[in-house]
Write a protein that holds these residues in place. Sequence first.
Motif, short mmCIF file in Angstrom:
data_model
loop_
_atom_site.label_atom_id
_atom_site.label_comp_id
_atom_site.label_asym_id
_atom_site.label_seq_id
_atom_site.Cartn_x
_atom_site.Cartn_y
_atom_site.Cartn_z
N SER A 223 1.19 9.28 5.45
CA SER A 223 2.30 8.75 6.23
C SER A 223 1.71 8.04 7.45
O SER A 223 0.94 8.64 8.20
CB SER A 223 3.23 9.89 6.64
OG SER A 223 4.41 9.39 7.17
N TYR A 224 2.05 6.76 7.62
CA TYR A 224 1.40 5.91 8.62
C TYR A 224 2.33 5.70 9.82
O TYR A 224 3.46 5.25 9.65
CB TYR A 224 1.06 4.55 8.02
CG TYR A 224 0.05 4.59 6.90
CD1 TYR A 224 0.40 5.06 5.64
CD2 TYR A 224 -1.25 4.14 7.09
CE1 TYR A 224 -0.52 5.11 4.61
CE2 TYR A 224 -2.18 4.17 6.06
CZ TYR A 224 -1.81 4.66 4.83
OH TYR A 224 -2.72 4.69 3.81
N ARG B 109 5.62 5.94 8.06
CA ARG B 109 5.92 5.32 6.77
C ARG B 109 5.09 5.96 5.66
O ARG B 109 3.87 5.76 5.62
CB ARG B 109 5.58 3.83 6.80
CG ARG B 109 6.32 3.05 7.82
CD ARG B 109 5.85 1.61 7.88
NE ARG B 109 6.49 0.94 8.98
CZ ARG B 109 7.74 0.46 8.93
NH1 ARG B 109 8.42 0.54 7.82
NH2 ARG B 109 8.28 -0.11 9.98
N PRO C 231 0.51 0.00 6.37
CA PRO C 231 1.97 -0.13 6.35
C PRO C 231 2.53 -0.10 7.77
O PRO C 231 2.17 0.78 8.55
CB PRO C 231 2.42 1.11 5.55
CG PRO C 231 1.24 1.48 4.72
CD PRO C 231 0.03 1.13 5.55
N ASP D 132 3.21 6.25 2.31
CA ASP D 132 2.65 5.26 1.40
C ASP D 132 1.39 5.84 0.75
O ASP D 132 0.45 6.19 1.47
CB ASP D 132 2.31 3.96 2.17
CG ASP D 132 2.08 2.79 1.23
OD1 ASP D 132 2.92 1.88 1.20
OD2 ASP D 132 1.06 2.80 0.51
N GLY D 133 1.39 5.94 -0.54
CA GLY D 133 0.20 6.39 -1.26
C GLY D 133 -0.30 7.77 -0.86
O GLY D 133 -1.50 8.00 -0.80
N ALA E 213 8.38 -4.37 2.25
CA ALA E 213 7.09 -4.47 2.95
C ALA E 213 6.93 -5.87 3.54
O ALA E 213 6.40 -6.03 4.66
CB ALA E 213 5.95 -4.17 1.98
N SER F 253 14.81 4.74 -0.23
CA SER F 253 13.38 4.95 -0.45
C SER F 253 12.78 5.76 0.68
O SER F 253 13.21 5.65 1.83
CB SER F 253 12.67 3.59 -0.51
OG SER F 253 11.28 3.76 -0.47
N LYS G 183 10.10 5.03 1.80
CA LYS G 183 9.31 4.03 2.53
C LYS G 183 10.15 3.33 3.60
O LYS G 183 9.95 2.14 3.89
CB LYS G 183 8.73 3.02 1.55
CG LYS G 183 7.72 3.65 0.60
CD LYS G 183 7.10 2.65 -0.34
CE LYS G 183 6.05 3.35 -1.18
NZ LYS G 183 5.39 2.45 -2.13
N ASP H 30 10.29 -2.46 -3.17
CA ASP H 30 9.15 -1.99 -2.35
C ASP H 30 8.42 -3.17 -1.73
O ASP H 30 8.10 -3.19 -0.54
CB ASP H 30 8.15 -1.18 -3.20
CG ASP H 30 8.64 0.24 -3.50
OD1 ASP H 30 9.68 0.65 -2.96
OD2 ASP H 30 7.95 0.92 -4.29
#
Lengths: 82, 214
Positions: free
Chosen positions: B86-87, B80, B152, B82-83, A64, A11, A13, A60
């Motif tokens: 990037s955080y 990271r 995040p 996310d949506g 998290a 991922s 993420k 996901d």
Amino acid sequence: MSKKPKVVYESDKLYKLLEDPKQGLVLEVVAGSSAMYAVRMALTQAEKDQYSAKGIAYLDGLAADVVKNEKSYRDQGRTVPV
Amino acid sequence: MKRTLLVFAAAAFALLSSGSARADIARCSKPQQAIAKAVETATHKNALAHVKANFTPKGSYLVNDYVYQNFVKGKPKLGRPDGGDSYLFVAGGKFIDGVLRAAKKADGTYDFTIIEHKLGLPPATYKPDGGLWRIDVNVPISCYRLPRAADPGANSDFKPGGFTSGGVPEILVLNGRASHAQQVVKKGVQKPAPAKGAPARKGGKSGAKKTSAN
């Protein structure tokens, strides 16, 4: 010589799902904020079932949760630093 | 003419009073600007003052070699995703300077237990033979804001206001890019030195080379 785990899913993420010859499905997650590190966690049967049912969305959420509560997972002996 | 001037003055006032003239968050998307303002209102802290005090000229973060090679190197954005954003949490550059200085031993190697302790990591998070990278981010020219628990990367110990529960100055950078990445510890630098008279290793990696953090 032990075989390297195979990457099943990667991922963006900052986590991967691995297939380990000994442990089965293993989640590898980057935890930490301004000091980052990776941990691995073998999935329980319940988690494997959830992954089978819900797919990537479940991973996901699980990844998290590991990031948010890594110390707790480690205290339970579930996560191991890579 | 008078009417035109009046309309112009009203428009200028509306622009200023809406806060959109804030240069420090102008690089952020509209949703992130709204979050930045909401966090500052809730915490009574100002991100610009925090950056001037702790993140000028830079912020920094540390990753072990495994994370750098597998999750950081070659990625266009730091942190990271996310949506759509990037955080990335970064600590104050001067703070990281101090951590690395404190952890540096007389023989030039680094004591990871000191780094872990000062950054609030559980013991044995960084493997002594695993290597460590420091990545610097030019915070003042990035989109940044005070972090919040919902971002995040925030963990369950998160404290609002720009400092971790252990007192480390932190800020959130959105869609940041590395200004500098430096491997401060390479593999093997913390392994005990061989006893005097022990035979030297042949052919393998010496692992003793390192670069300075400062």
